[in-house]
Design an enzyme around this catalytic site. Structure first.
Site, PDB file in Angstrom:
ATOM      1  N   ARG A  66      60.808  57.153  48.839  1.00 12.20           N
ATOM      2  CA  ARG A  66      62.197  57.619  48.968  1.00 12.20           C
ATOM      3  C   ARG A  66      62.860  57.869  47.635  1.00 12.20           C
ATOM      4  O   ARG A  66      63.381  58.955  47.383  1.00 12.20           O
ATOM      5  CB  ARG A  66      63.027  56.551  49.665  1.00 12.20           C
ATOM      6  CG  ARG A  66      62.581  56.327  51.034  1.00 12.20           C
ATOM      7  CD  ARG A  66      63.260  55.127  51.594  1.00 12.20           C
ATOM      8  NE  ARG A  66      63.074  55.195  53.023  1.00 12.20           N
ATOM      9  CZ  ARG A  66      64.032  55.420  53.893  1.00 12.20           C
ATOM     10  NH1 ARG A  66      65.274  55.549  53.492  1.00 12.20           N
ATOM     11  NH2 ARG A  66      63.776  55.518  55.160  1.00 12.20           N
ATOM     12  N   THR A  67      62.876  56.858  46.790  1.00 13.69           N
ATOM     13  CA  THR A  67      63.599  56.988  45.536  1.00 13.69           C
ATOM     14  C   THR A  67      62.975  58.086  44.679  1.00 13.69           C
ATOM     15  O   THR A  67      63.666  58.908  44.091  1.00 13.69           O
ATOM     16  CB  THR A  67      63.603  55.640  44.792  1.00 13.69           C
ATOM     17  OG1 THR A  67      64.116  54.650  45.677  1.00 13.69           O
ATOM     18  CG2 THR A  67      64.477  55.695  43.561  1.00 13.69           C
ATOM     19  N   LYS A  94      49.729  44.662  32.663  1.00 13.23           N
ATOM     20  CA  LYS A  94      50.817  45.573  33.007  1.00 13.23           C
ATOM     21  C   LYS A  94      51.677  45.941  31.815  1.00 13.23           C
ATOM     22  O   LYS A  94      52.018  47.076  31.588  1.00 13.23           O
ATOM     23  CB  LYS A  94      51.731  44.899  34.027  1.00 13.23           C
ATOM     24  CG  LYS A  94      51.352  45.082  35.451  1.00 13.23           C
ATOM     25  CD  LYS A  94      52.409  44.394  36.295  1.00 13.23           C
ATOM     26  CE  LYS A  94      51.751  43.596  37.396  1.00 13.23           C
ATOM     27  NZ  LYS A  94      52.651  42.641  37.981  1.00 13.23           N
ATOM     28  N   ARG A 116      60.788  52.968  37.486  1.00 12.86           N
ATOM     29  CA  ARG A 116      60.780  51.835  38.412  1.00 12.86           C
ATOM     30  C   ARG A 116      59.649  50.903  37.987  1.00 12.86           C
ATOM     31  O   ARG A 116      58.558  51.360  37.648  1.00 12.86           O
ATOM     32  CB  ARG A 116      60.553  52.293  39.845  1.00 12.86           C
ATOM     33  CG  ARG A 116      60.254  51.110  40.770  1.00 12.86           C
ATOM     34  CD  ARG A 116      60.291  51.476  42.216  1.00 12.86           C
ATOM     35  NE  ARG A 116      61.659  51.734  42.650  1.00 12.86           N
ATOM     36  CZ  ARG A 116      62.018  51.828  43.929  1.00 12.86           C
ATOM     37  NH1 ARG A 116      61.119  51.696  44.874  1.00 12.86           N
ATOM     38  NH2 ARG A 116      63.264  52.066  44.248  1.00 12.86           N
ATOM     39  N   HIS A 144      69.227  48.021  40.791  1.00 12.66           N
ATOM     40  CA  HIS A 144      68.837  49.331  41.322  1.00 12.66           C
ATOM     41  C   HIS A 144      70.139  50.136  41.370  1.00 12.66           C
ATOM     42  O   HIS A 144      70.725  50.330  42.438  1.00 12.66           O
ATOM     43  CB  HIS A 144      68.218  49.150  42.707  1.00 12.66           C
ATOM     44  CG  HIS A 144      67.568  50.390  43.258  1.00 12.66           C
ATOM     45  ND1 HIS A 144      67.601  51.611  42.608  1.00 12.66           N
ATOM     46  CD2 HIS A 144      66.855  50.599  44.399  1.00 12.66           C
ATOM     47  CE1 HIS A 144      66.951  52.511  43.332  1.00 12.66           C
ATOM     48  NE2 HIS A 144      66.492  51.918  44.422  1.00 12.66           N
TER      49      HIS A 144
END
Lengths: 325, 436
Positions: A66-67, A94, A116, A144
């Site tokens: 979605r985002t 990471k 994100r 967010h």
């Protein structure tokens, strides 16, 4: 800056890393500009070439449909070149990938990075290593901001204001960046915020962020103008935050009975994707008279257009000023 | 940073010094005479050069005029991680630390006699600070099987700890305390209940909630301290609790001491000089283990130091490279360096009026030396000539990049402090003087 949009609106920040710290005026600038895009997005021709020639990179270290899609569409409707990258995250290294990827992308001279990341603070860290505008597309359990803005825009269009409204945010507050950004935004704009969740999903000290905490849906929802449901992640069961989905829905899932304690015209919101039958009853979710969940998605594109435009055309983010902050 | 090595060890008279010996309470204008590697005399009668010269007919005597600055036993740091050995011993002497005890979480782990000897030998070769090792409580620090505590002690391990891992299993801890007491050995516990700390990366509370970070509740420390106090009572074992950081934990120790239990504890400068606000916007240099707590806890640690519940201060020096700190907060490695700032930050307790100068110095000299049984930390004729000369007033600003050593991860970066090391002497040799 004559190419700077429809009028001379100036958003005085290089990045949008969070809602915390923004003033009511700054939030209003973003919401007002978003309004103009709502109208544009309902026309047949939805594009304005304001960002023609600009490059936007969506950098997603965490799954999102979605985002990411919403930002892609927003960029395209502004005439920008926009690409999306999903970075596989090995659990071990990471962070190395984060800084390395940031440096690599920076060398390609993007104008805006939308990021994100599963770790709180990771987007802020990345913003310190690049020369372009950075938009936080969600970092860990931290913030967010575009979700809070689109929620605010949805509410403001329906109710004409934010100030004075009573808003209940229900569900997994502990792990929710959406909840935190909404708390900051709604408090800044003069709304009152209630949080409703079992005690295991309420993070310690949150009442000092200017909210009232409830552990009973009926009490918490009482007289609310807005009922905002949060997505419950099923992995919370394994962490012993909750015993079962059945029990959760029984006490904290939104159904008509619980909703009847809110104001008669209370709006139902959800940031999506919904778990029907977990945090929200299917009929309630689809109630066109009450649920504005689809409208939230629509507002999302408008808000992201406004944010992209105001940051990309911010003279502080111009080539001459890059690296200065 | 000039680390001078003088080959000839002529007698040296350090004169015109404010002579401080926390163990005996001495605080007078005086001097110290070293011959070879030991202190041959000290006291007010050596205050000035003439006296020192007259003192005996020693030929070739060198005279060091201390210009009224403080001269005291070299500092003793009862807990460091060793990292790069050469860099660490250099960092130690730059901070006035002449003896330090290193945690066993080295590679390989200090759970075997050969490693004890290896660490000690390599440190001796550097000729700077003296490094004594902790032995592991359990093999591989895995918390399951006891290491050879007796044999490790015979080869030179001064106390036993699983480093920054708690001995979590209550039965293992019980046996460790009990078995160690057979030989009069001390078990040093990292007080943190691992299951309560599992997902946490900083102190639980409003700040963690705002930052979207998972918290470690203070109770993780308190529960482990209370459990271990019971186990020490049960076994008669000798328990020392490392880096206490919570008011309730300190209270538990205070009560146990009042009840006659033979238990001791220490803390580290971050826990009395900083609180969780130092994390600010995800500063990973302020990610420590145990985590920085809130202001109430910081004040409770100061109180614990003032009333003697806390027996010593250790630097908790934990060198970390840039790669392990330039990460999102949750992924970054915990730990901060502390050797270079141990003296100056500890002196804040004096400058802020909490404690006398001698009382602060005792916590970083004779007190930890006594706990660890080290021949250090006091002025004594015939004792190793390990000394530090410092100016307690001189102000400077901590600049992590300018600190001696490889690692730059100081939680005190940017902090204005007071108290500067002017000279460090190990075994009669000057091993450190600042460049300017």
């Amino acid at each position: 800056m004559e190419q700077g949009g429809k009028d001379n609106v100036h958003f005085p920040h290089r990045h949008l890393l969070g809602i915390e710290g923004l003033s009511p005026e700054e939030i209003s600038i973003l919401l007002d500009r978003s309004e103009t895009y709502v109208e544009q997005n309902r026309r047949a021709d939805k594009t304005t070439p304001l960002l023609h020639g600009r490059t936007i990179i969506n950098l997603f270290f965490e799954d999102s449909t979605r985002t990411r899609t919403s930002f892609e569409l927003a960029g395209k409707r502004l005439g920008a070149d926009i690409i999306s990258m999903s970075v596989a995250t090995s659990s071990v290294k990471k962070g190395e990938t984060l800084i390395d990827t940031a440096m690599t992308l920076n060398a390609m001279h993007p104008d805006v990075l939308v990021v994100r990341h599963p770790d709180s603070g990771a987007v802020k860290l990345l913003s310190e290593k690049v020369n372009c505008a950075v938009i936080n597309g969600g970092d860990g359990s931290h913030e967010h901001p575009t979700q809070a803005l689109l929620d605010a825009l949805t509410i403001r269009r329906r109710r004409g204001r934010l100030s004075g409204l009573l808003v209940a945010i229900c569900g997994d507050i502990m792990h929710s960046r959406v909840a935190r950004s909404n708390i900051h935004l709604l408090n800044t704009m003069g709304a009152r915020v209630r949080l409703i969740a079992p005690k295991t999903l309420i993070p310690p000290g949150i009442e000092r962020m200017g909210v009232e905490v409830f552990h009973d849906m009926t009490d918490g929802i009482k007289d609310c103008d807005i009922v905002m449901m949060l997505r419950l992640q099923r992995e919370r069961m394994s962490g012993n935050f909750l015993p079962s989905i059945r029990e959760y829905f029984h006490f904290f899932g939104l159904d008509y009975e619980k909703l009847s304690h809110a104001k008669d015209d209370a709006l139902i919101m959800h940031p999506g994707p919904m778990n029907r039958g977990v945090e929200i009853d299917t009929e309630v979710a689809d109630d066109v008279g009450r649920s504005v969940i689809r409208e939230q998605v629509e507002m999302g594109v408008a808000v992201r257009m406004a944010v992209l435009e105001l940051l990309a055309l911010n003279p502080d983010n111009g080539p001459d000023n890059r690296g200065s902050g | 940073m000039a680390a001078k090595k003088e080959n000839s060890l002529a007698p040296i008279a350090y004169v015109n010094a404010r002579l401080l010996d926390p163990a005996s309470g001495l605080d007078k204008l005086g001097g110290v005479l070293t011959e070879g590697e030991v202190i041959s005399d000290f006291g007010p009668h050596l205050a000035n050069k003439d006296l020192a010269k007259k003192k005996d007919a020693l030929r070739d005597i060198q005279v060091v005029d201390c210009k009224g600055k403080c001269l005291c036993p070299g500092l003793v740091d009862m807990r460091i991680e060793i990292g790069d050995l050469a860099a660490t011993v250099a960092a130690a002497v730059s901070g006035g630390v002449t003896s330090a005890v290193c945690l066993p979480n080295t590679d390989p782990v200090i759970d075997d006699m050969s490693v004890v000897e290896f660490v000690a030998r390599r440190a001796r070769k550097q000729g700077l600070a003296k490094i004594y090792p902790y032995g592991a409580v359990t093999k591989g620090l895995e918390g399951e099987e006891l290491a050879e505590l007796g044999l490790l002690a015979e080869s030179g391990a001064v106390a036993f700890s699983d480093g920054t891992k708690a001995v979590a299993d209550a039965q293992v801890m019980r046996r460790a305390l009990s078995y160690a007491s057979t030989f009069g050995l001390m078990i040093v516990q990292h007080p943190e209940e691992p299951s309560l700390a599992a997902d946490g990366v900083m102190n639980a509370g409003e700040t963690a909630t705002r930052l979207g970070l998972f918290g470690i509740p203070e109770e993780a420390e308190v529960i482990m301290i209370e459990r271990d106090l019971r186990l020490a009572g049960l076994t008669g074992g000798r328990l020392h609790i490392a880096h206490v950081s919570t008011g309730a934990g300190i209270d538990a120790i205070r009560r146990a001491k009042a009840g006659g239990l033979n238990v001791t504890c220490d803390t580290a400068p971050p826990y009395f000089a900083l609180n969780e606000a130092a994390i600010g916007d995800y500063r990973t240099f302020a990610k420590l283990s145990p985590p920085l707590r809130n202001e109430d806890a910081r004040q409770a640690v100061v109180e614990g130091l003032k009333d003697g519940t806390i027996d010593a201060i250790a630097s908790d020096h934990t060198p970390r490279d840039e790669e392990s700190k330039r990460l999102p907060f949750a992924q970054a490695a915990p730990g901060g360096i502390g050797l270079g700032t141990l003296l100056a930050v500890s002196l804040e307790l004096h400058h802020n009026g909490h404690m006398g100068l001698l009382d602060v110095l005792r916590l970083i000299t004779s007190a930890p030396a006594g706990l660890m049984g080290l021949p250090a930390g006091r002025l004594e004729k015939g004792a190793p000539a390990d000394l530090v000369l410092f100016d307690p007033e001189e102000g400077w600003k901590v600049d992590a990049d300018a600190l001696v050593g490889k690692a730059k991860n100081s939680p005190f970066d940017g902090r204005p402090v007071q108290g500067r090391v002017l000279r460090t002497v190990v075994d009669g040799r000057t091993v450190f003087e600042p460049e300017n």
